[in-house]
Design a protein around this motif. Structure first.
Motif, PDB file in Angstrom:
ATOM      1  N   MET A 191       0.823  -1.209   0.000  1.00 26.30           N
ATOM      2  CA  MET A 191       0.000   0.000   0.000  1.00 26.30           C
ATOM      3  C   MET A 191       0.857   1.260   0.000  1.00 26.30           C
ATOM      4  O   MET A 191       0.557   2.222  -0.703  1.00 26.30           O
ATOM      5  CB  MET A 191      -0.942   0.021   1.200  1.00 26.30           C
ATOM      6  N   PHE A 192       1.945   1.278   0.753  1.00 30.69           N
ATOM      7  CA  PHE A 192       2.815   2.450   0.801  1.00 30.69           C
ATOM      8  C   PHE A 192       3.352   2.771  -0.586  1.00 30.69           C
ATOM      9  O   PHE A 192       3.359   3.930  -1.017  1.00 30.69           O
ATOM     10  CB  PHE A 192       3.959   2.199   1.793  1.00 30.69           C
ATOM     11  N   GLU A 193       3.789   1.743  -1.291  1.00 29.04           N
ATOM     12  CA  GLU A 193       4.284   1.915  -2.656  1.00 29.04           C
ATOM     13  C   GLU A 193       3.170   2.438  -3.566  1.00 29.04           C
ATOM     14  O   GLU A 193       3.384   3.325  -4.385  1.00 29.04           O
ATOM     15  CB  GLU A 193       4.797   0.577  -3.151  1.00 29.04           C
ATOM     16  N   ALA A 194       1.978   1.901  -3.408  1.00 32.35           N
ATOM     17  CA  ALA A 194       0.849   2.327  -4.230  1.00 32.35           C
ATOM     18  C   ALA A 194       0.516   3.790  -3.992  1.00 32.35           C
ATOM     19  O   ALA A 194       0.225   4.528  -4.934  1.00 32.35           O
ATOM     20  CB  ALA A 194      -0.367   1.444  -3.939  1.00 32.35           C
ATOM     21  N   ILE A 195       0.560   4.215  -2.745  1.00 35.06           N
ATOM     22  CA  ILE A 195       0.251   5.613  -2.435  1.00 35.06           C
ATOM     23  C   ILE A 195       1.307   6.537  -3.024  1.00 35.06           C
ATOM     24  O   ILE A 195       0.978   7.546  -3.652  1.00 35.06           O
ATOM     25  CB  ILE A 195       0.111   5.807  -0.910  1.00 35.06           C
ATOM     26  N   ILE A 196       2.575   6.201  -2.869  1.00 33.92           N
ATOM     27  CA  ILE A 196       3.648   7.059  -3.392  1.00 33.92           C
ATOM     28  C   ILE A 196       3.567   7.160  -4.912  1.00 33.92           C
ATOM     29  O   ILE A 196       3.562   8.262  -5.473  1.00 33.92           O
ATOM     30  CB  ILE A 196       5.025   6.549  -2.939  1.00 33.92           C
ATOM     31  N   THR A 219      -0.236  -1.172  -8.154  1.00 32.07           N
ATOM     32  CA  THR A 219       0.342   0.128  -8.452  1.00 32.07           C
ATOM     33  C   THR A 219       0.557   0.355  -9.940  1.00 32.07           C
ATOM     34  O   THR A 219       0.351   1.455 -10.439  1.00 32.07           O
ATOM     35  CB  THR A 219       1.680   0.281  -7.712  1.00 32.07           C
ATOM     36  N   ASN A 220       1.007  -0.680 -10.648  1.00 36.30           N
ATOM     37  CA  ASN A 220       1.268  -0.520 -12.074  1.00 36.30           C
ATOM     38  C   ASN A 220       0.018  -0.074 -12.826  1.00 36.30           C
ATOM     39  O   ASN A 220       0.095   0.706 -13.762  1.00 36.30           O
ATOM     40  CB  ASN A 220       1.817  -1.807 -12.670  1.00 36.30           C
ATOM     41  N   VAL A 221      -1.132  -0.536 -12.402  1.00 34.90           N
ATOM     42  CA  VAL A 221      -2.387  -0.142 -13.037  1.00 34.90           C
ATOM     43  C   VAL A 221      -2.656   1.347 -12.798  1.00 34.90           C
ATOM     44  O   VAL A 221      -3.063   2.072 -13.701  1.00 34.90           O
ATOM     45  CB  VAL A 221      -3.561  -1.003 -12.509  1.00 34.90           C
ATOM     46  N   ALA A 222      -2.378   1.819 -11.580  1.00 31.72           N
ATOM     47  CA  ALA A 222      -2.610   3.223 -11.248  1.00 31.72           C
ATOM     48  C   ALA A 222      -1.731   4.147 -12.077  1.00 31.72           C
ATOM     49  O   ALA A 222      -2.200   5.146 -12.630  1.00 31.72           O
ATOM     50  CB  ALA A 222      -2.368   3.467  -9.762  1.00 31.72           C
ATOM     51  N   VAL A 240      -7.388   6.010  -9.571  1.00 29.39           N
ATOM     52  CA  VAL A 240      -6.035   5.914  -9.015  1.00 29.39           C
ATOM     53  C   VAL A 240      -6.100   5.920  -7.492  1.00 29.39           C
ATOM     54  O   VAL A 240      -5.407   5.139  -6.824  1.00 29.39           O
ATOM     55  CB  VAL A 240      -5.143   7.058  -9.550  1.00 29.39           C
ATOM     56  N   ILE A 241      -6.933   6.766  -6.918  1.00 29.97           N
ATOM     57  CA  ILE A 241      -7.067   6.827  -5.452  1.00 29.97           C
ATOM     58  C   ILE A 241      -7.654   5.518  -4.922  1.00 29.97           C
ATOM     59  O   ILE A 241      -7.175   4.978  -3.918  1.00 29.97           O
ATOM     60  CB  ILE A 241      -7.925   8.038  -5.044  1.00 29.97           C
ATOM     61  N   ILE A 242      -8.668   4.985  -5.593  1.00 32.73           N
ATOM     62  CA  ILE A 242      -9.237   3.697  -5.179  1.00 32.73           C
ATOM     63  C   ILE A 242      -8.163   2.611  -5.245  1.00 32.73           C
ATOM     64  O   ILE A 242      -8.048   1.773  -4.351  1.00 32.73           O
ATOM     65  CB  ILE A 242     -10.456   3.327  -6.049  1.00 32.73           C
ATOM     66  N   ASN A 243      -7.355   2.659  -6.314  1.00 28.37           N
ATOM     67  CA  ASN A 243      -6.315   1.659  -6.505  1.00 28.37           C
ATOM     68  C   ASN A 243      -5.230   1.725  -5.423  1.00 28.37           C
ATOM     69  O   ASN A 243      -4.534   0.741  -5.194  1.00 28.37           O
ATOM     70  CB  ASN A 243      -5.688   1.813  -7.891  1.00 28.37           C
ATOM     71  N   MET A 244      -5.091   2.849  -4.768  1.00 25.37           N
ATOM     72  CA  MET A 244      -4.106   2.952  -3.690  1.00 25.37           C
ATOM     73  C   MET A 244      -4.468   2.036  -2.522  1.00 25.37           C
ATOM     74  O   MET A 244      -3.597   1.566  -1.812  1.00 25.37           O
ATOM     75  CB  MET A 244      -4.019   4.392  -3.196  1.00 25.37           C
ATOM     76  N   PHE A 245      -5.746   1.807  -2.333  1.00 22.86           N
ATOM     77  CA  PHE A 245      -6.200   1.034  -1.183  1.00 22.86           C
ATOM     78  C   PHE A 245      -6.780  -0.333  -1.565  1.00 22.86           C
ATOM     79  O   PHE A 245      -6.687  -1.278  -0.812  1.00 22.86           O
ATOM     80  CB  PHE A 245      -7.221   1.845  -0.389  1.00 22.86           C
ATOM     81  N   ILE A 246      -7.410  -0.407  -2.730  1.00 20.10           N
ATOM     82  CA  ILE A 246      -7.961  -1.663  -3.229  1.00 20.10           C
ATOM     83  C   ILE A 246      -7.378  -1.872  -4.628  1.00 20.10           C
ATOM     84  O   ILE A 246      -7.794  -1.204  -5.575  1.00 20.10           O
ATOM     85  CB  ILE A 246      -9.503  -1.609  -3.323  1.00 20.10           C
TER      86      ILE A 246
END
Length: 182
Positions: A34-39, A95-98, A160-166
């Motif tokens: 999740m940390f990686e996804a948020i960054i 993350t890659n999808v975001a 992208v924001i949804i993808n950060m968490f789900i």
């Protein structure tokens, strides 16, 4: 072709590729977290909105047809570069999808903005016979098209924001598997 818009588009594409490289490196060492996804999600959204805002507020009124062609080419390049095997993004959710969504819809939104300003330039060169102000309210109709492009980017940022968490599934793998490629 407006060279300043071209430079901003090239810088945006370079940042996109840099994020792909950094994302690939972090996936090798850290994995999907999740940390990686948020960054990476925030970096991709920030890049998308800051560069698009700069273009929209400072340079869009001077857009040329060549800039539209470059934006379309960069959109196609991002779509074709993402599924390359050395990235190992296909089939992975997260993350890659975001990052990919953010940049695909950045170029898609910019194409709409560029087209709207081309329409504006063309309509400003045409002389209207305005009798009793019948066409006076239509002089800024090009903004509707530009706002559509910005709206597309805003909806994408929601994903992208949804993808950060789900983590959202990778649709490329699904599309390519439907055609027997993956």
């Amino acid at each position: 072709m407006n060279k300043k818009i071209l430079i901003i588009d090239a810088v945006t594409f370079a940042i996109n590729m840099l994020l792909f490289v950094l994302l690939r490196i972090s996936m090798s060492f850290i994995g999907n977290r999740m940390f990686e996804a948020i960054i990476f999600g925030l970096l991709s959204m920030t890049t998308a909105f800051v560069t698009t805002y700069i273009i929209w507020k400072k340079y869009a009124q001077n857009v040329e047809k060549g800039n539209v062609a470059v934006a379309i080419s960069l959109l196609i390049a991002v779509v074709l570069i993402y599924p390359l095997p050395f990235w190992e993004f296909l089939g992975n959710s997260g993350t890659n999808v975001a990052v990919n969504l953010a940049f695909i819809f950045t170029y898609f939104g910019r194409i709409w903005i560029y087209v709207s300003y081309l329409i504006r330039k063309r309509s400003r060169n045409v002389t209207y016979n305005i009798g009793n102000n019948s066409l006076a309210s239509t002089k800024n109709y090009y903004k509707i098209i530009a706002y559509y492009g910005i709206g597309v980017m805003a909806v994408c940022s929601l994903f992208v924001i949804i993808n950060m968490f789900i983590p959202l599934p990778d649709i490329y793998a699904k599309l390519l598997s439907n055609y027997g490629i993956f």
